[in-house]
Scaffold this motif. Sequence first.
Motif, PDB file in Angstrom:
ATOM      1  N   ARG A   5      -4.850   2.504   3.511  1.00  0.00           N
ATOM      2  CA  ARG A   5      -5.507   2.173   2.233  1.00  0.00           C
ATOM      3  C   ARG A   5      -5.704   3.412   1.370  1.00  0.00           C
ATOM      4  O   ARG A   5      -5.461   3.380   0.155  1.00  0.00           O
ATOM      5  N   ASP A   6      -6.097   4.516   1.986  1.00  0.00           N
ATOM      6  CA  ASP A   6      -6.394   5.726   1.218  1.00  0.00           C
ATOM      7  C   ASP A   6      -5.146   6.508   0.826  1.00  0.00           C
ATOM      8  O   ASP A   6      -5.091   7.109  -0.253  1.00  0.00           O
TER       9      ASP A   6
ATOM     10  N   GLU B  43      -1.050  -2.828  10.232  1.00  0.00           N
ATOM     11  CA  GLU B  43      -1.576  -2.085   9.083  1.00  0.00           C
ATOM     12  C   GLU B  43      -0.474  -1.333   8.346  1.00  0.00           C
ATOM     13  O   GLU B  43      -0.485  -1.255   7.117  1.00  0.00           O
TER      14      GLU B  43
ATOM     15  N   TYR C 182      -1.784   5.364   0.875  1.00  0.00           N
ATOM     16  CA  TYR C 182      -0.568   4.656   0.502  1.00  0.00           C
ATOM     17  C   TYR C 182      -0.783   3.623  -0.608  1.00  0.00           C
ATOM     18  O   TYR C 182      -0.380   2.467  -0.463  1.00  0.00           O
ATOM     19  N   PRO C 183      -1.376   3.988  -1.740  1.00  0.00           N
ATOM     20  CA  PRO C 183      -1.386   3.055  -2.867  1.00  0.00           C
ATOM     21  C   PRO C 183       0.038   2.768  -3.307  1.00  0.00           C
ATOM     22  O   PRO C 183       0.936   3.623  -3.145  1.00  0.00           O
TER      23      PRO C 183
ATOM     24  N   ALA D  72      -6.095   1.116   9.243  1.00  0.00           N
ATOM     25  CA  ALA D  72      -6.291   0.433   7.959  1.00  0.00           C
ATOM     26  C   ALA D  72      -6.829   1.387   6.900  1.00  0.00           C
ATOM     27  O   ALA D  72      -6.379   1.390   5.746  1.00  0.00           O
ATOM     28  N   ARG D  73      -7.787   2.214   7.276  1.00  0.00           N
ATOM     29  CA  ARG D  73      -8.378   3.151   6.321  1.00  0.00           C
ATOM     30  C   ARG D  73      -7.364   4.191   5.874  1.00  0.00           C
ATOM     31  O   ARG D  73      -7.289   4.542   4.686  1.00  0.00           O
TER      32      ARG D  73
ATOM     33  N   GLU E 229      -0.455  -9.787   3.439  1.00  0.00           N
ATOM     34  CA  GLU E 229      -0.648  -9.243   2.096  1.00  0.00           C
ATOM     35  C   GLU E 229      -0.003 -10.143   1.044  1.00  0.00           C
ATOM     36  O   GLU E 229      -0.570 -10.344  -0.039  1.00  0.00           O
TER      37      GLU E 229
ATOM     38  N   ASP F  29      -9.273  -0.105  12.555  1.00  0.00           N
ATOM     39  CA  ASP F  29      -9.998   0.387  11.379  1.00  0.00           C
ATOM     40  C   ASP F  29      -9.451   1.746  10.932  1.00  0.00           C
ATOM     41  O   ASP F  29      -9.333   2.010   9.723  1.00  0.00           O
TER      42      ASP F  29
ATOM     43  N   ARG G  43       1.210  -3.893   6.273  1.00  0.00           N
ATOM     44  CA  ARG G  43       0.387  -4.305   5.136  1.00  0.00           C
ATOM     45  C   ARG G  43       0.535  -3.314   3.974  1.00  0.00           C
ATOM     46  O   ARG G  43       0.525  -3.693   2.810  1.00  0.00           O
ATOM     47  N   GLY G  44       0.665  -2.033   4.319  1.00  0.00           N
ATOM     48  CA  GLY G  44       0.795  -1.006   3.295  1.00  0.00           C
ATOM     49  C   GLY G  44       2.224  -0.710   2.880  1.00  0.00           C
ATOM     50  O   GLY G  44       2.460   0.178   2.063  1.00  0.00           O
TER      51      GLY G  44
END
Length: 380
Positions: free
Chosen positions: A21-22, A77, A24-25, A17-18, A254, A14, A80-81
């Motif tokens: 996500r925050d 993760e 690495y747009p 992942a967070r 993804e 988690d 994924r990013g």
Amino acid sequence: MDFKLSEEQQMLQDTAARLVRDAYPFEQREKFSESELGFSAEFWAQLGELGLTAVPFAEDFGGFGGSGVETMLVMTELGRGLTLEPYLQSVIFAGGLIDQLGSEAQKAELLPQIATGSLQLAVALDEPQSHYNLHDVQTRAEAVDGGYRLSGRKAVVIGGHSAGRIIVSARTSGDSRDEAGIGLFIVDPSAEGVSRRVYPTIDGRKGCELFLNNVQVGADALLGEAGNALLALRYQQGRAIAAQCADALGSMQEVCKLTLDYLKTRRQFGVPIGKFQVLQHRMVDMQTELEQATSMAILAATVADAEDSDDRSRTLAAAKYICTRAACKIAEEAIQLHGGIGMTWEYNLAHHAKRLVMIAHQFGDDDHHLQAYARLMQVA
């Protein structure tokens, strides 16, 4: 396989992942890739602050004592990013070599810095002619008074352009393809005689060619025993392969999500194209490949830190083969199902496809690992 995470493992996943996500747009990733550094120094620092660069190291060196499973959770993760930071090269591969071969002084000096992210390392093992063979080394290390003199060329050193130290394989004795006579040396890239030619890789990261022209290093730069590094190299590359399978897994997950969302929203003849049975079948094929890759990535993670053996080597070769095949299949199918937009530079699917193609050719392609698996089966 009933694979359930412990509470600590779930928290680790988690956290990773967070952060991804925050921080690495996709639009920001493109800016990182085009920068001189080629990745985000701030994100690298955040990995260190949250302890994610410390996951595989022992508590004595500021780590968490994580296994291949914990590494898999972080790498999934990061994949994924589509992150650009050289986590695998610095933390997993270089850190693993120091942990396995380093003297107590080398470990005490370097591992805490790697664990906090304050020191980034790279590994320079490939050469223009080596073609996945770790023992094909033409770079020479000549023993001189008080140390060694290194001369040679290394190819595709991911993260080598920004690394504070680079671990270089060099031959201390024997011919260029002998398995004996290979040593590992910790080289300061700012040392006299070291030069780098930096270039972008196909997946948006940066790599370099490393040139060594009579580079002087001290005796304390040697990792382990001179000429006996090949077994450790193969073992740590196995750990890197397991981590790379997890990286590919995150990217494949993804890609499948993006493709399914596209099939649900893209309309033709007044209906979503996902209503067409032939496209449903192709989506099912992608999910089947993903499930197989998931199982093999988990299996690779469970044996990554196991004792060196033929069974471990077979498992990792099989995992790399299955994940490589799935990565190429999923990338190709996703682009086909998307049509022209799948190759649009502004859409992250194309960049996932490039990452998956790059992964498929690092540490050995599918043919290389299929042959390795066949050889290992013969001696079983």
